[in-house]
Design an enzyme around this catalytic site. Structure first.
Site, PDB file in Angstrom:
ATOM      1  N   LYS A 175      48.922  46.852   0.903  1.00  0.00           N
ATOM      2  CA  LYS A 175      47.605  46.549   1.473  1.00  0.00           C
ATOM      3  C   LYS A 175      47.682  46.377   2.981  1.00  0.00           C
ATOM      4  CE  LYS A 175      47.615  43.109  -1.355  1.00  0.00           C
ATOM      5  NZ  LYS A 175      47.340  41.934  -2.205  1.00  0.00           N
ATOM      6  N   THR A 208      38.024  35.314   3.923  1.00  0.00           N
ATOM      7  CA  THR A 208      38.799  36.273   3.130  1.00  0.00           C
ATOM      8  C   THR A 208      39.674  35.565   2.098  1.00  0.00           C
ATOM      9  OG1 THR A 208      40.519  36.246   4.818  1.00  0.00           O
ATOM     10  CG2 THR A 208      38.882  38.032   4.962  1.00  0.00           C
ATOM     11  N   GLY A 210      41.087  34.757  -1.152  1.00  0.00           N
ATOM     12  CA  GLY A 210      41.070  35.378  -2.474  1.00  0.00           C
ATOM     13  C   GLY A 210      40.862  36.886  -2.489  1.00  0.00           C
ATOM     14  N   THR A 211      40.968  37.532  -1.339  1.00  0.00           N
ATOM     15  CA  THR A 211      40.757  38.994  -1.299  1.00  0.00           C
ATOM     16  C   THR A 211      41.777  39.742  -2.166  1.00  0.00           C
ATOM     17  OG1 THR A 211      41.997  38.947   0.772  1.00  0.00           O
ATOM     18  CG2 THR A 211      39.609  39.247   0.939  1.00  0.00           C
ATOM     19  N   GLY A 212      43.038  39.312  -2.074  1.00  0.00           N
ATOM     20  CA  GLY A 212      44.090  40.011  -2.822  1.00  0.00           C
ATOM     21  C   GLY A 212      43.889  39.858  -4.324  1.00  0.00           C
ATOM     22  N   CYS A 213      43.515  38.650  -4.744  1.00  0.00           N
ATOM     23  CA  CYS A 213      43.274  38.394  -6.174  1.00  0.00           C
ATOM     24  C   CYS A 213      42.113  39.255  -6.674  1.00  0.00           C
ATOM     25  CB  CYS A 213      42.921  36.919  -6.406  1.00  0.00           C
ATOM     26  SG  CYS A 213      44.111  35.760  -5.728  1.00  0.00           S
TER      27      CYS A 213
HETATM   28  N1  LIG Z   1      38.911  41.636   7.106  1.00  0.00           N
HETATM   29  C1  LIG Z   1      38.947  42.592   6.193  1.00  0.00           C
HETATM   30  N2  LIG Z   1      38.055  43.611   6.230  1.00  0.00           N
HETATM   31  C2  LIG Z   1      38.068  44.586   5.306  1.00  0.00           C
HETATM   32  N3  LIG Z   1      38.962  44.646   4.305  1.00  0.00           N
HETATM   33  C3  LIG Z   1      39.885  43.659   4.208  1.00  0.00           C
HETATM   34  C4  LIG Z   1      39.927  42.586   5.153  1.00  0.00           C
HETATM   35  N4  LIG Z   1      40.939  41.737   4.793  1.00  0.00           N
HETATM   36  C5  LIG Z   1      41.482  42.267   3.687  1.00  0.00           C
HETATM   37  N5  LIG Z   1      40.883  43.426   3.337  1.00  0.00           N
HETATM   38  C6  LIG Z   1      41.166  44.253   2.175  1.00  0.00           C
HETATM   39  O1  LIG Z   1      41.158  43.384   1.037  1.00  0.00           O
HETATM   40  C7  LIG Z   1      42.122  43.820   0.089  1.00  0.00           C
HETATM   41  C8  LIG Z   1      43.094  42.660  -0.155  1.00  0.00           C
HETATM   42  O2  LIG Z   1      44.026  42.690   0.907  1.00  0.00           O
HETATM   43  P1  LIG Z   1      44.733  41.477   1.614  1.00  0.00           P
HETATM   44  O3  LIG Z   1      45.687  42.103   2.565  1.00  0.00           O
HETATM   45  O4  LIG Z   1      43.738  40.514   2.122  1.00  0.00           O
HETATM   46  O5  LIG Z   1      45.496  40.869   0.407  1.00  0.00           O
HETATM   47  P2  LIG Z   1      46.320  39.565   0.348  1.00  0.00           P
HETATM   48  O6  LIG Z   1      46.829  39.186   1.660  1.00  0.00           O
HETATM   49  O7  LIG Z   1      47.299  39.736  -0.751  1.00  0.00           O
HETATM   50  O8  LIG Z   1      45.210  38.596  -0.120  1.00  0.00           O
HETATM   51  P3  LIG Z   1      45.429  37.140  -0.637  1.00  0.00           P
HETATM   52  O9  LIG Z   1      45.994  36.470   0.553  1.00  0.00           O
HETATM   53  O10 LIG Z   1      44.055  36.742  -1.027  1.00  0.00           O
HETATM   54  O11 LIG Z   1      46.381  37.187  -1.793  1.00  0.00           O
HETATM   55  C9  LIG Z   1      42.762  45.080   0.682  1.00  0.00           C
HETATM   56  O12 LIG Z   1      42.055  46.200   0.236  1.00  0.00           O
HETATM   57  C10 LIG Z   1      42.564  44.880   2.176  1.00  0.00           C
HETATM   58  O13 LIG Z   1      42.623  46.103   2.874  1.00  0.00           O
HETATM   59  C1  LIG Z   2      45.832  30.019  -7.341  1.00  0.00           C
HETATM   60  C2  LIG Z   2      45.908  30.947  -6.187  1.00  0.00           C
HETATM   61  N1  LIG Z   2      46.308  32.223  -6.361  1.00  0.00           N
HETATM   62  C3  LIG Z   2      46.352  33.066  -5.306  1.00  0.00           C
HETATM   63  C4  LIG Z   2      46.005  32.661  -4.039  1.00  0.00           C
HETATM   64  C5  LIG Z   2      46.103  33.613  -2.860  1.00  0.00           C
HETATM   65  O1  LIG Z   2      44.897  33.748  -2.176  1.00  0.00           O
HETATM   66  P1  LIG Z   2      44.763  33.478  -0.589  1.00  0.00           P
HETATM   67  O2  LIG Z   2      45.990  34.030   0.062  1.00  0.00           O
HETATM   68  O3  LIG Z   2      43.526  34.197  -0.215  1.00  0.00           O
HETATM   69  O4  LIG Z   2      44.687  31.989  -0.399  1.00  0.00           O
HETATM   70  C6  LIG Z   2      45.603  31.326  -3.890  1.00  0.00           C
HETATM   71  N2  LIG Z   2      45.266  30.824  -2.701  1.00  0.00           N
HETATM   72  N3  LIG Z   2      45.571  30.498  -4.971  1.00  0.00           N
END
Ligand SMILES: Nc1ncnc2c1ncn2[C@@H]1O[C@H](COP(=O)(O)OP(=O)(O)OP(=O)(O)O)[C@@H](O)[C@H]1O
Ligand SMILES: Cc1ncc(COP(=O)(O)O)c(N)n1
Length: 269
Positions: A175, A208, A210-213
């Site tokens: 990502k 942002t 929870g974006t990855g989840c």
């Molecule tokens: N500011 C943003 N604008 C548009 N897309 C975004 C933005 N931030 C993240 N994304 C997209 O959101 C999705 C999740 O990516 P991200 O890199 O945020 O994951 P992550 O760091 O694992 O998230 P988390 O920290 O919630 O586990 C990807 O498709 C990424 O490209």
């Molecule tokens: C229980 C749980 N699972 C996953 C994340 C990652 O999300 P983020 O990096 O956006 O805080 C989180 N904060 N909490």
């Protein structure tokens, strides 16, 4: 009527933006029946993580059997797994119940820096779970820890995705959410044969959490419906982009994304 079903194995986020809560909301929004195995409870809000309380191992194992002995999720995702012991038990269940459509979001640290996967559990994730993945979805720092290489350029991201497949995953999405040097939030998918690039403009927002989840849950939901991987990734990207763009303005710091947004936008079209 056939109802697609999906399972999330992850941590609970009391604030509702990430973890189990984000996953179940996303499944529901995409028309998929959601089930959960909770690995840890986190006391969490938009300001950060105030506490992490792993579930007793027996409690995790019993939840896994409760699902596997009765229900038939067509796709499964993992999020926060916390410890090597939990990873070991999840890997056993995945093999026992033939949960072949497995999406691994290798959650390691929360955006605020709190540890959601113990350092010594990373090797267990690599050895025991990664080889069972239909797709693994690390962000860049997670991909660096999994592959042991530093990633700055697009070429290096492609190499890391290829390496994760060599390590046993059937596909990898690296990502680009963390790479603020480009105006596009671009994710690289390697499906074992070729690269695909999925991108939307970067949204300038602090909300942002929870974006990855949400992204990996949307992928899991689409796979549970029987869609192919590329289509699942494309729909997941559209879902998470809408969720980020139409932020809810909830909480005082890093707010959650808007899980309603994708459905609401389609309804008005
Ligand atoms: N500011 C943003 N604008 C548009 N897309 C975004 C933005 N931030 C993240 N994304 C997209 O959101 C999705 C999740 O990516 P991200 O890199 O945020 O994951 P992550 O760091 O694992 O998230 P988390 O920290 O919630 O586990 C990807 O498709 C990424 O490209
Ligand atoms: C229980 C749980 N699972 C996953 C994340 C990652 O999300 P983020 O990096 O956006 O805080 C989180 N904060 N909490």
């Amino acid at each position: 009527m056939h109802i697609p079903q999906a399972l999330t194995i992850a941590g609970s986020d009391s604030g509702g933006g990430a973890g189990i809560q984000a996953d179940l909301k996303t499944f529901q929004e995409l028309g998929v029946y959601g089930m959960s195995v909770i690995t840890a409870i986190t006391a969490q809000n938009t300001a950060g993580v105030q506490g992490v309380y792993p579930i007793e191992l027996e409690g995790v194992v019993t939840q896994l059997h409760s699902i596997g002995d009765d229900l038939q999720p067509a796709a499964i995702k993992t999020g926060m797994l916390f410890s090597a012991d939990i990873i070991h038990e999840v890997a056993i269940a995945v093999r026992q119940y033939q949960w072949n459509t497995l999406v691994i979001d290798p959650v390691m640290v929360a955006k605020g820096g709190s540890v959601l996967l113990q350092q010594q559990a990373i090797q267990a994730l690599i050895r025991e779970l990664l080889p069972l993945a239909a797709v693994i979805t690390p962000n860049v720092p997670e991909a660096e820890l999994l592959t042991g290489s530093t990633i700055h350029t697009l070429k290096e991201r492609e190499q890391a995705a290829r390496q994760l497949v060599q390590m046993g995953a059937r596909a990898a999405v690296i990502k680009g959410g963390h790479d603020t040097s480009t105006p596009q939030a671009m994710d690289v998918l390697f499906d074992g044969k070729q690269f695909h690039y999925v991108e939307y403009p970067r949204v300038d927002t602090p909300h942002t959490h929870g974006t990855g989840c949400t992204y990996s849950a949307a992928m899991t939901a689409e796979l549970a419906k029987g869609n192919g991987l590329l289509q699942a990734v494309q729909t997941a990207k559209a879902f998470v982009h809408a969720a980020i763009e139409d932020g809810l303005g909830i909480g005082s710091v890093h707010g959650p994304t808007n899980h309603f947004a994708y459905r609401q936008r389609r309804a008005v079209r």
